[in-house]
Design a protein around this motif. Structure first.
Motif, PDB file in Angstrom:
ATOM      1  N   GLU A 205       0.828  -1.199   0.000  1.00 31.96           N
ATOM      2  CA  GLU A 205       0.000   0.000   0.000  1.00 31.96           C
ATOM      3  C   GLU A 205       0.869   1.259   0.000  1.00 31.96           C
TER       4      GLU A 205
ATOM      5  N   TYR B  14     -10.346   6.702   8.062  1.00 29.47           N
ATOM      6  CA  TYR B  14      -9.980   5.511   7.294  1.00 29.47           C
ATOM      7  C   TYR B  14     -11.191   4.599   7.190  1.00 29.47           C
ATOM      8  N   ASP B  16     -11.758   1.763   8.093  1.00 27.87           N
ATOM      9  CA  ASP B  16     -12.101   1.003   9.303  1.00 27.87           C
ATOM     10  C   ASP B  16     -12.701   1.891  10.401  1.00 27.87           C
ATOM     11  N   THR B  18     -11.327   4.677  11.778  1.00 23.84           N
ATOM     12  CA  THR B  18     -10.384   5.524  12.529  1.00 23.84           C
ATOM     13  C   THR B  18     -10.454   6.950  12.015  1.00 23.84           C
ATOM     14  N   ALA B  20      -8.789  10.100  11.429  1.00 23.14           N
ATOM     15  CA  ALA B  20      -7.379  10.508  11.421  1.00 23.14           C
ATOM     16  C   ALA B  20      -7.232  12.022  11.386  1.00 23.14           C
ATOM     17  N   PRO B  39       2.226  13.911  18.126  1.00 30.11           N
ATOM     18  CA  PRO B  39       2.592  12.563  18.571  1.00 30.11           C
ATOM     19  C   PRO B  39       2.399  11.516  17.465  1.00 30.11           C
ATOM     20  N   ASN B  40       2.909  10.309  17.695  1.00 33.44           N
ATOM     21  CA  ASN B  40       2.671   9.215  16.751  1.00 33.44           C
ATOM     22  C   ASN B  40       1.175   8.993  16.591  1.00 33.44           C
ATOM     23  N   GLY B  41       0.759   8.783  15.357  1.00 35.43           N
ATOM     24  CA  GLY B  41      -0.662   8.540  15.112  1.00 35.43           C
ATOM     25  C   GLY B  41      -1.489   9.807  15.099  1.00 35.43           C
ATOM     26  N   ALA B  42      -0.820  10.958  15.028  1.00 41.54           N
ATOM     27  CA  ALA B  42      -1.543  12.235  15.064  1.00 41.54           C
ATOM     28  C   ALA B  42      -2.215  12.555  13.739  1.00 41.54           C
ATOM     29  N   GLY B  43      -1.802  11.862  12.667  1.00 34.07           N
ATOM     30  CA  GLY B  43      -2.406  12.107  11.364  1.00 34.07           C
ATOM     31  C   GLY B  43      -1.493  12.844  10.395  1.00 34.07           C
ATOM     32  N   THR B  45       1.063  11.713   8.492  1.00 35.17           N
ATOM     33  CA  THR B  45       1.197  11.011   7.215  1.00 35.17           C
ATOM     34  C   THR B  45      -0.107  11.072   6.425  1.00 35.17           C
ATOM     35  N   THR B  46      -1.206  10.905   7.123  1.00 38.01           N
ATOM     36  CA  THR B  46      -2.509  10.986   6.461  1.00 38.01           C
ATOM     37  C   THR B  46      -2.709  12.355   5.809  1.00 38.01           C
TER      38      THR B  46
HETATM   39  N1  LIG Z   1      -4.321   2.375   6.332  1.00 37.76           N
HETATM   40  C1  LIG Z   1      -4.880   2.695   7.510  1.00 37.76           C
HETATM   41  N2  LIG Z   1      -6.047   2.134   7.895  1.00 37.76           N
HETATM   42  C2  LIG Z   1      -6.620   2.457   9.076  1.00 37.76           C
HETATM   43  N3  LIG Z   1      -6.125   3.335   9.951  1.00 37.76           N
HETATM   44  C3  LIG Z   1      -4.964   3.942   9.628  1.00 37.76           C
HETATM   45  C4  LIG Z   1      -4.276   3.653   8.411  1.00 37.76           C
HETATM   46  N4  LIG Z   1      -3.150   4.395   8.365  1.00 37.76           N
HETATM   47  C5  LIG Z   1      -3.127   5.115   9.508  1.00 37.76           C
HETATM   48  N5  LIG Z   1      -4.207   4.841  10.271  1.00 37.76           N
HETATM   49  C6  LIG Z   1      -4.558   5.457  11.573  1.00 37.76           C
HETATM   50  O1  LIG Z   1      -4.769   6.839  11.363  1.00 37.76           O
HETATM   51  C7  LIG Z   1      -4.195   7.604  12.424  1.00 37.76           C
HETATM   52  C8  LIG Z   1      -3.163   8.574  11.861  1.00 37.76           C
HETATM   53  O2  LIG Z   1      -2.060   7.872  11.344  1.00 37.76           O
HETATM   54  P1  LIG Z   1      -0.838   8.563  10.647  1.00 37.76           P
HETATM   55  O3  LIG Z   1      -1.337   9.552   9.662  1.00 37.76           O
HETATM   56  O4  LIG Z   1       0.055   7.492  10.128  1.00 37.76           O
HETATM   57  O5  LIG Z   1      -0.133   9.308  11.869  1.00 37.76           O
HETATM   58  P2  LIG Z   1       1.347   9.886  12.011  1.00 37.76           P
HETATM   59  O6  LIG Z   1       1.974   9.902  10.682  1.00 37.76           O
HETATM   60  O7  LIG Z   1       1.147  11.257  12.589  1.00 37.76           O
HETATM   61  O8  LIG Z   1       2.068   9.018  12.985  1.00 37.76           O
HETATM   62  C9  LIG Z   1      -3.613   6.599  13.399  1.00 37.76           C
HETATM   63  O9  LIG Z   1      -4.558   6.394  14.420  1.00 37.76           O
HETATM   64  C10 LIG Z   1      -3.426   5.360  12.577  1.00 37.76           C
HETATM   65  O10 LIG Z   1      -3.548   4.210  13.379  1.00 37.76           O
END
Ligand SMILES: Nc1ncnc2c1ncn2[C@@H]1O[C@H](COP(=O)(O)OP(=O)(O)O)[C@@H](O)[C@H]1O
Ligand SMILES: [Mg+2]
Lengths: 254, 302
Positions: A205, B14, B16, B18, B20, B39-43, B45-46
Motif C-alpha cells: 500500500e 480511514y 475502518d 479511525t 485521522a 505525537p505518533n498517530g496524530a495524522g 502522514t494521512t
Molecule cells: N491504512 C490505515 N487504515 C486504518 N487506519 C490507519 C491507516 N493508516 C493510519 N491509520 C490510523 O490513522 C491515524 C493517523 O495515522 P498517521 O497519519 O500514520 O499518523 P502519524 O503519521 O502522525 O504518525 C492513526 O490512528 C493510525 O492508526
C-alpha cells in the motif's frame, strides 16, 4: 546475509555477457524450448554438456550456478525415483513383485537431464545480465507490462522481505525461541508468517502511494537503450544452429 | 506573497472508522518553511497523503496555488507537490537508482534528454553523484533516504513535503539532509513542509510550526510554541535542550532577550546579552533560584 542475488556475476566480461540482452533472451528461450522436447537421452545428455560449455564460456563459477540449480533439481528428482517403478516396459530388475522398468529409468533420467539443462540455461541467461537490464529487455520485447512489472517488483522486494524476515527471526531467537516439532512452535511460526503477510500488504500500500505521488497510472515507462550488432546476430545464429543440428540428428535417430 | 497550500475544514476517516483528521485548517505561503509536529498517530502522514492527491478529499478542501488538488491532472499535480515519505524502501521501487529518479519525470512526459539532465541534477543535489546504477539493497539507509529525496526532486516540485526526513539517520547524514532541504528553500524558493520529531533541527527547518493532534492544536513561531509548556506536554512533545538550558540559566540571573532555540542562536543571544551588560554577565544563586529551576524542569518533564 545470503541474498538470492542471481545477477551477482553480471559485471564479469565474457562473450555471453556481451551478448545483446534481447537477443540473449530470445536465443536462450529457443534453446530451452528445443532441449525440453528432445526425446533421445544421448542427445539430451549432449545438450547438457553443451549448456555446461556455455556456462564455461560465461565464466560464472560452476558452484554458484549449481547452488541455484539444486532447488529445481530436488523438485524433479522424484521422477527419477518414481518412474522406474511406475512405468511398464522392459523389466530391468524385479524383486518380490516390485519391478524396475528400463523405460521408466530412461524417461526418469530424461526428465532430470532436460530439467538440469533448462535450469542451467535459464540461470546463465539471468546470471550474465543485470536484473534491471533483463526486465527492460522483456519490456522492449513487448512482453505484457503487468507481467514485467510483477517480476520487477518481486525481484526488488524479495530483498526487503528477506531482511524483514530475518530481523523478526533474530528477535524471536533473542527472546529464546527454538524451533521444535510441537504445536506451540508451529503456532508461533504460523504467527510469524501471518505477520509477514500483513506487513507485505501494508508495504504494498505504501509503495503504491509513493508511485501514485510520482504520477504512476499503470504504465511502466523506462528508458531503454539497446543496439543489436553483427556479433549479436552471429552468436545467436551459432547457438540456434547448434540446436538445430541436435534436433535434426535426433530426428534421424528415431 | 502567494498562498502555496490552503487546507480548509479537512476531515478524514480511514475505511475502518479511525478518524485521522478532524477539521484541519492550514495556510502556507509560498517560500515558507513549515514543520508539523505531533505525537505518533496524530495524522501527519494521512495529511501528507492529501497534499498530493493520493487520498482525494470529497470537497475542495485542499488547494495548491489556488487549484483544487483533486481535480488536477496527474502531470500538473506532481509538478506542484512532491512528497518524500518516511520509509525509503517504499519509495525506491525500481531496480536501479537511475530508474527510480527518472520515474517521476518520465510520467510527466518529458524527453529522454530532459529526464537524463534531471536525474543527474537531482543526484548532484543530494550528493549521490555516480550512484545511477546502484541497486537499493546495496545502499545504506542514509543513502537510500537521499535517493528517495532525489526521486522527488527530479520532478522539480514547487512544494516539497517530507515525512520524518531525519529519523534514524546518523549525525552526518542528518546534517547533510538538513543542509540540502535548507538550500532548496533558501536558494530555490521551494516551499517546504516537514513532519518530524527532531526538535533540535527545528530552528533550522521551521519558520513556523503547526501542532497536529488529529486537529490543529496550535500554530505559530517555533519559540512561541515551545514556550507554552502545557501545550508541549499535552502533545507528547519536548523543547530543545538548549532552550531548556537557557530557561534554567535565567533562574540564575543569566537573562537573554529571547530564549535561543539552537546552538547558533545561543551564541548570538549570549553575545548580545553580555555586550548589553558591558562585557560581563554574572550568575548567582538567590533565595528562589532552586524553586524556579525545579519549576522549569518539571514543566517540561513527561
Ligand atoms: N491504512 C490505515 N487504515 C486504518 N487506519 C490507519 C491507516 N493508516 C493510519 N491509520 C490510523 O490513522 C491515524 C493517523 O495515522 P498517521 O497519519 O500514520 O499518523 P502519524 O503519521 O502522525 O504518525 C492513526 O490512528 C493510525 O492508526
Ligand atoms: Mg507518520
Amino acid at each position: 546475509m545470503k541474498y538470492p542475488e542471481i545477477d551477482k556475476y553480471a559485471e564479469l566480461d565474457s562473450l555471453i555477457h556481451r551478448f545483446d540482452p534481447r537477443a540473449k533472451i530470445i536465443t536462450f528461450t529457443i534453446l530451452i524450448f528445443s532441449f525440453v522436447f528432445i526425446e533421445d537421452i544421448r542427445i539430451a545428455f549432449v545438450s547438457l554438456l553443451f549448456s555446461s560449455f556455455i556456462l564455461l564460456v560465461s565464466r560464472i563459477p560452476f558452484g554458484f550456478i549449481f547452488d541455484r540449480m539444486k532447488p529445481g533439481l530436488i523438485f524433479v528428482m522424484p521422477f527419477l525415483i518414481v518412474m522406474p517403478f511406475a512405468l511398464d516396459g522392459n523389466v530391468l530388475y524385479s524383486y518380490n513383485g516390485i519391478s524396475i522398468s528400463y523405460d521408466g529409468l530412461y524417461y526418469g533420467s530424461l526428465v532430470v537431464i532436460r530439467a538440469a539443462t533448462s535450469i542451467m540455461l535459464t540461470l546463465i541467461m539471468l546470471g550474465t545480465t543485470k536484473m534491471d537490464t533483463t526486465m527492460k529487455s522483456l519490456h522492449s520485447l513487448k512482453v505484457p507490462s503487468p507481467f514485467v512489472q510483477t517480476l520487477m517488483f518481486s525481484y526488488r522486494y524479495i530483498f526487503v522481505f528477506i531482511d524483514e524476515f530475518f530481523s523478526m527471526w533474530t528477535s524471536m531467537k533473542a527472546k529464546g525461541f527454538k524451533v521444535k516439532a510441537n504445536k506451540h512452535s508451529l503456532s508461533i511460526i504460523g504467527n510469524l508468517v501471518g505477520m509477514i503477510l500483513v506487513r507485505s500488504y501494508e508495504r504494498a500500500e505504501r509503495v503504491y502511494h509513493s508511485m501514485a505521488s510520482k504520477g504512476y497510472t499503470g504504465e511502466s515507462r523506462t528508458i531503454v537503450k539497446f543496439k543489436m550488432q553483427t556479433a549479436d546476430y552471429g552468436l545467436a545464429a551459432i547457438l540456434i544452429g547448434t540446436v538445430l543440428i541436435f534436433i535434426i540428428y535426433g530426428m534421424s535417430l528415431s | 506573497m502567494k498562498t502555496a497550500i490552503s487546507i480548509t475544514d479537512l476531515n478524514y476517516s480511514y475505511p475502518d472508522g479511525t478518524k485521522a483528521l478532524d477539521n484541519v485548517n492550514i495556510e502556507i505561503e509560498q517560500g515558507e518553511k513549515i514543520v508539523i509536529m505531533g505525537p505518533n498517530g496524530a495524522g501527519k502522514t494521512t495529511l501528507f497523503l492529501h497534499l498530493n492527491g493520493v487520498i482525494r478529499a470529497e470537497q475542495d478542501n485542499v488547494k495548491i496555488f489556488g487549484n483544487n488538488i483533486g481535480s488536477m491532472k496527474t502531470e500538473d499535480r506532481i509538478r506542484e507537490v512532491g512528497v518524500v515519505f518516511a520509509e525509503p524502501d517504499d519509495q525506491l521501487f525500481m531496480s536501479t537508482v537511475y530508474d527510480d529518479i527518472a520515474f517521476g519525470p518520465l510520467n510527466m512526459g518529458l524527453s529522454e534528454e530532459e529526464v537524463d539532465r534531471r536525474v543527474k541534477k537531482a543526484l548532484a543535489t543530494v550528493g549521490l553523484e555516480g550512484f545511477e546504477d546502484k541497486v537499493p539493497h546495496h545502499m545504506s539507509f542514509g543513502q537510500k533516504k537521499k535517493a528517495a529525496l532525489a526521486a522527488v526532486l527530479s520532478m522539480e516540485p514547487r512544494v516539497l513535503v517530507l515525512d520524518e526526513p531525519t529519523a534514524n539517520l546518523d549525525p552526518k547524514s542528518r546534517a547533510d539532509l538538513i543542509r540540502v532541504i535548507n538550500d532548496l528553500n533558501k536558494n530555490h524558493g521551494i516551499t517546504t513542509v516537514i513532519a518530524m520529531h527532531d526538535i533540535n533541527a527545528l530552528s533550522e527547518l521551521a519558520d513556523r510550526v503547526y501542532v497536529l493532534n488529529r486537529s490543529i492544536v496550535a500554530e505559530g513561531p517555533t519559540r512561541d510554541i515551545f514556550s507554552d509548556h502545557v501545550l508541549v506536554k499535552e502533545n507528547n512533545l519536548d523543547a530543545p535542550d538548549i532552550f531548556k538550558f537557557f530557561k534554567i540559566m535565567k533562574c540564575f540571573g543569566g537573562d537573554c532577550d529571547q530564549t535561543p532555540m539552537s546552538i547558533d542562536e545561543s551564541v548570538k543571544e549570549l553575545t548580545q546579552a553580555i555586550e548589553a551588560l558591558e562585557g560581563k554577565m554574572s550568575l548567582h544563586i538567590h533565595e528562589s533560584t532552586h524553586e524556579m529551576v525545579n519549576d522549569v524542569i518539571s514543566s517540561y518533564r513527561h
